[in-house]
Design a protein around this motif. Structure first.
Motif, mmCIF file in Angstrom:
data_model
loop_
_atom_site.group_PDB
_atom_site.id
_atom_site.type_symbol
_atom_site.label_atom_id
_atom_site.label_comp_id
_atom_site.label_asym_id
_atom_site.label_seq_id
_atom_site.Cartn_x
_atom_site.Cartn_y
_atom_site.Cartn_z
ATOM 1 N N ARG A 139 0.561 -1.347 0.318
ATOM 2 C CA ARG A 139 0.159 -0.016 0.264
ATOM 3 C C ARG A 139 0.614 1.868 0.614
ATOM 4 O O ARG A 139 0.549 2.241 -1.007
ATOM 5 C CB ARG A 139 -0.846 0.338 0.998
ATOM 6 C CG ARG A 139 -1.759 1.099 1.242
ATOM 7 C CD ARG A 139 -2.612 1.148 2.343
ATOM 8 N NE ARG A 139 -4.271 1.757 2.260
ATOM 9 C CZ ARG A 139 -3.735 3.353 2.470
ATOM 10 N NH1 ARG A 139 -2.696 3.729 2.633
ATOM 11 N NH2 ARG A 139 -5.202 3.720 2.113
ATOM 12 N N THR A 163 -14.309 1.634 -2.019
ATOM 13 C CA THR A 163 -13.810 0.543 -1.675
ATOM 14 C C THR A 163 -14.461 -0.991 -1.509
ATOM 15 O O THR A 163 -15.023 -1.184 -1.394
ATOM 16 C CB THR A 163 -12.946 0.693 -0.102
ATOM 17 O OG1 THR A 163 -12.177 2.091 0.034
ATOM 18 C CG2 THR A 163 -12.253 -0.757 0.544
ATOM 19 N N SER A 164 -13.696 -2.007 -1.886
ATOM 20 C CA SER A 164 -14.332 -3.739 -2.159
ATOM 21 C C SER A 164 -13.000 -4.227 -1.959
ATOM 22 O O SER A 164 -11.912 -4.166 -1.856
ATOM 23 C CB SER A 164 -14.617 -3.466 -3.674
ATOM 24 O OG SER A 164 -13.656 -3.641 -4.520
ATOM 25 N N ARG A 165 -13.898 -5.533 -1.537
ATOM 26 C CA ARG A 165 -12.379 -6.763 -1.532
ATOM 27 C C ARG A 165 -12.416 -7.398 -2.026
ATOM 28 O O ARG A 165 -14.117 -8.332 -2.382
ATOM 29 C CB ARG A 165 -12.750 -6.915 -0.130
ATOM 30 C CG ARG A 165 -11.925 -5.922 0.856
ATOM 31 C CD ARG A 165 -11.883 -6.000 2.438
ATOM 32 N NE ARG A 165 -10.876 -7.828 3.060
ATOM 33 C CZ ARG A 165 -9.421 -7.256 2.465
ATOM 34 N NH1 ARG A 165 -9.346 -5.719 2.872
ATOM 35 N NH2 ARG A 165 -8.697 -8.405 3.056
ATOM 36 N N ARG A 166 -11.722 -8.947 -2.727
ATOM 37 C CA ARG A 166 -11.888 -9.917 -2.904
ATOM 38 C C ARG A 166 -11.194 -10.665 -2.760
ATOM 39 O O ARG A 166 -9.978 -10.454 -3.196
ATOM 40 C CB ARG A 166 -12.094 -9.496 -5.059
ATOM 41 C CG ARG A 166 -11.605 -11.226 -5.913
ATOM 42 C CD ARG A 166 -11.778 -10.776 -6.915
ATOM 43 N NE ARG A 166 -13.226 -10.518 -7.590
ATOM 44 C CZ ARG A 166 -13.746 -10.574 -7.809
ATOM 45 N NH1 ARG A 166 -14.042 -12.254 -7.801
ATOM 46 N NH2 ARG A 166 -14.686 -10.096 -8.329
ATOM 47 N N GLY A 200 -9.499 -11.097 0.206
ATOM 48 C CA GLY A 200 -9.048 -11.249 0.613
ATOM 49 C C GLY A 200 -8.300 -9.464 0.493
ATOM 50 O O GLY A 200 -7.040 -8.701 1.046
ATOM 51 N N GLN A 201 -8.230 -9.164 -0.991
ATOM 52 C CA GLN A 201 -7.705 -7.849 -1.241
ATOM 53 C C GLN A 201 -8.827 -6.727 -1.488
ATOM 54 O O GLN A 201 -9.353 -6.923 -2.050
ATOM 55 C CB GLN A 201 -6.998 -8.988 -2.700
ATOM 56 C CG GLN A 201 -5.949 -7.680 -3.388
ATOM 57 C CD GLN A 201 -5.410 -8.124 -4.843
ATOM 58 O OE1 GLN A 201 -4.955 -9.502 -4.676
ATOM 59 N NE2 GLN A 201 -5.140 -7.335 -5.745
ATOM 60 N N THR A 202 -7.410 -5.889 -1.712
ATOM 61 C CA THR A 202 -8.295 -4.255 -1.411
ATOM 62 C C THR A 202 -8.508 -3.655 -2.757
ATOM 63 O O THR A 202 -7.355 -3.711 -3.310
ATOM 64 C CB THR A 202 -7.373 -3.613 -0.072
ATOM 65 O OG1 THR A 202 -8.302 -4.271 0.999
ATOM 66 C CG2 THR A 202 -8.448 -2.006 0.027
ATOM 67 N N THR A 206 -4.848 -1.462 -6.187
ATOM 68 C CA THR A 206 -4.972 -2.539 -5.500
ATOM 69 C C THR A 206 -3.541 -3.169 -4.797
ATOM 70 O O THR A 206 -2.186 -2.741 -5.511
ATOM 71 C CB THR A 206 -5.511 -3.430 -6.418
ATOM 72 O OG1 THR A 206 -5.614 -4.968 -5.013
ATOM 73 C CG2 THR A 206 -4.616 -4.628 -7.496
ATOM 74 N N THR A 229 -1.673 -6.693 -3.512
ATOM 75 C CA THR A 229 -0.907 -8.120 -3.458
ATOM 76 C C THR A 229 -0.637 -8.576 -2.679
ATOM 77 O O THR A 229 -0.864 -9.698 -2.552
ATOM 78 C CB THR A 229 -0.444 -8.307 -4.931
ATOM 79 O OG1 THR A 229 0.352 -8.690 -5.042
ATOM 80 C CG2 THR A 229 -1.024 -7.303 -6.387
ATOM 81 N N CYS A 268 -7.039 -11.428 -9.451
ATOM 82 C CA CYS A 268 -8.293 -10.788 -8.591
ATOM 83 C C CYS A 268 -8.141 -9.399 -9.393
ATOM 84 O O CYS A 268 -9.029 -9.389 -9.614
ATOM 85 C CB CYS A 268 -7.791 -10.528 -7.730
ATOM 86 S SG CYS A 268 -8.274 -12.364 -5.687
ATOM 87 N N ARG A 316 -11.848 -8.627 -11.500
ATOM 88 C CA ARG A 316 -12.101 -7.004 -10.850
ATOM 89 C C ARG A 316 -13.029 -6.264 -12.011
ATOM 90 O O ARG A 316 -13.248 -5.241 -12.329
ATOM 91 C CB ARG A 316 -11.369 -6.309 -9.680
ATOM 92 C CG ARG A 316 -12.160 -5.265 -9.384
ATOM 93 C CD ARG A 316 -13.914 -5.386 -8.521
ATOM 94 N NE ARG A 316 -14.170 -3.795 -8.084
ATOM 95 C CZ ARG A 316 -15.378 -3.490 -8.458
ATOM 96 N NH1 ARG A 316 -15.473 -4.502 -9.273
ATOM 97 N NH2 ARG A 316 -16.033 -2.696 -7.677
#
Length: 249
Positions: free
Chosen positions: A13, A28-31, A33-35, A49, A51, A64, A68
């Protein structure tokens, strides 16, 4: 909003910090466990994002990110692997930003096991070769030896993720542009014990890093200096990325 969407994939980050600050109307969304953060960057739809560090995290994170992008319907999105890197060539300087035309992978014995040709943006960004390793390169002498094994290119850097991100994106038929800023030059060493903080997948374990600092409190200034250099490199990286997308390149 105008222009094609842009997608920035980093390992940490902190590497995206200045870009995150510039993002407008973030969501913000998550997939897995990833932001993911979506919003607007200089008039364009943007997705950011991170990783995690290392090969396994980079591959899973790129997968991921692709999912997205498909969900968003961004068929014309420009995909960037971004972040900081270690300088290998003698001329590499702190804060210098490179666009990489080639990414090579070495195994634990420093034998080449993969090579990818990357899309490069037009414009005045210096081009370089990138080497992806599954370990931290802490010693200046080790950086020099890797540069020699690459054939002593005019400009070269090392990271731990780009090859895996680029390979995952290439397998889906998409191009990736790799743009990174130098956070430690060829003469800058890292704490020697940092290499021992690798997790099971080769990436850095933040828990092991924290325990290492507790066990070696005299190393704290070196890590604080590294944090400063990463922040400076990330600022330069952000400025370059915004110039790229502003120019529509």
């Amino acid at each position: 909003m105008r222009g094609a969407p842009v997608v920035f994939i980093a390992a940490m980050r902190a590497e995206l910090g200045p870009v995150l600050e510039a993002l407008r109307r973030p969501a913000t969304s998550r997939r897995g466990g990833q932001t993911f953060l979506t919003g607007e960057l200089d008039g364009r739809p943007a997705l950011l994002t991170w990783t995690g560090v290392g090969a396994r995290a980079a591959d899973a994170g790129a997968r991921c990110a692709l999912e997205r992008v498909v969900e968003l319907g961004w068929t014309d999105a420009r995909l960037f692997a971004v972040g900081v890197a270690g300088g290998l060539s003698p001329s590499a300087k702190l804060g210098e930003v490179f666009a990489f035309h080639t990414c090579r992978r070495f195994d634990a014995g420093d034998r080449e096991t993969g090579r990818l040709e990357l899309t490069v943006p037009s414009g005045g960004i210096p081009r370089a070769e990138l080497l992806t390793l599954d370990r931290v390169v802490a010693e200046p002498a080790a950086k020099t030896e890797l540069w020699r094994r690459l054939g002593e290119p005019a400009a070269a850097a090392v990271d731990m993720e780009t090859y895996y991100v680029a390979a995952r994106l290439a397998a889906s038929g998409r191009d990736v542009l790799a743009v990174r800023a130098i956070s430690d030059g060829p003469a800058d060493g890292l704490p020697a014990w940092l290499a021992a903080c690798a997790g099971p997948d080769g990436g850095l374990s933040q828990t092991r890093v924290a325990m290492g600092v507790l066990a070696r409190p005299r190393s704290a200034p070196a890590l604080l200096d590294l944090r400063r250099r990463v922040a400076l490199a990330s600022e330069r990286l952000c400025a370059t990325l915004r110039e790229l997308i502003e120019g529509g390149r």
